[in-house]
Enzyme design. Sequence first.
Site, short mmCIF file in Angstrom:
data_model
loop_
_atom_site.label_atom_id
_atom_site.label_comp_id
_atom_site.label_asym_id
_atom_site.label_seq_id
_atom_site.Cartn_x
_atom_site.Cartn_y
_atom_site.Cartn_z
N HIS A 53 0.85 -1.19 0.00
CA HIS A 53 0.00 0.00 0.00
C HIS A 53 0.89 1.24 0.00
O HIS A 53 2.00 1.23 0.54
CB HIS A 53 -0.88 0.03 1.25
CG HIS A 53 -2.02 -0.92 1.19
ND1 HIS A 53 -3.24 -0.63 1.75
CD2 HIS A 53 -2.15 -2.15 0.66
CE1 HIS A 53 -4.07 -1.65 1.57
NE2 HIS A 53 -3.42 -2.59 0.91
N GLU A 55 0.81 3.95 1.71
CA GLU A 55 1.19 4.42 3.04
C GLU A 55 2.34 3.60 3.63
O GLU A 55 3.27 4.16 4.22
CB GLU A 55 0.00 4.35 4.02
CG GLU A 55 -1.19 5.20 3.61
CD GLU A 55 -2.24 4.44 2.82
OE1 GLU A 55 -3.43 4.73 3.01
OE2 GLU A 55 -1.88 3.56 2.01
N CYS A 83 -6.79 2.29 5.03
CA CYS A 83 -7.48 1.08 5.48
C CYS A 83 -7.05 0.75 6.91
O CYS A 83 -6.22 1.45 7.49
CB CYS A 83 -7.14 -0.09 4.54
SG CYS A 83 -5.42 -0.65 4.71
N CYS A 86 -3.15 0.13 7.20
CA CYS A 86 -2.36 1.35 7.11
C CYS A 86 -2.60 2.28 8.29
O CYS A 86 -1.66 2.89 8.80
CB CYS A 86 -2.64 2.06 5.79
SG CYS A 86 -2.08 1.09 4.36
#
Length: 172
Positions: A53, A55, A83, A86
């Site tokens: 991801h 992040e 999410c 993260c």
Amino acid sequence: MNTDEKYMRAALKQAEKAAQCGEVPIGCVIVCGGKIVGRGYNRRNTKHTTLAHAELIAIDKASRKLGDWRLEGCTMYVTLEPCQMCAGAIVQSRIDRVVIGTMNPKAGCAGSILNILQMPEFNHQVEMETGVLAEECSSALKCFFIDLRERNRREKAEKQRLDEGKMLIKTV
């Protein structure tokens, strides 16, 4: 243009990189002392891992650059609400502030479904700002998914056409 918009534009550039790779256009930058210390964009499909991801990639890069897993004094700019994975990593890394472009009502954990970033039960809470360049962040995602659906339709139609051609050859 204010500081939050400036760095959200940098996050949008990261999202563009993701889109160019066929990834969902989510981008992130981490700023410390007025300088970008970490950048990331979504690479789940490219790297074949749930962990890629934007992040998490940006947190990893910022930690390496600053030489510490604690990112106190840092602000994260991300185009889509984080999410649960993260959001947890943001809390764990002790980031002070997160600036979010657009919210994610289906999977967001910075206020939409849960607010992991500000749970008083944790030993760290994160200051939050939402809606910075929301239209641009949202538009990038919408355009990507419209294009993806169209591409999938074309590929399905082409596959059907090829399958029908194979069937004709078999019957001749």
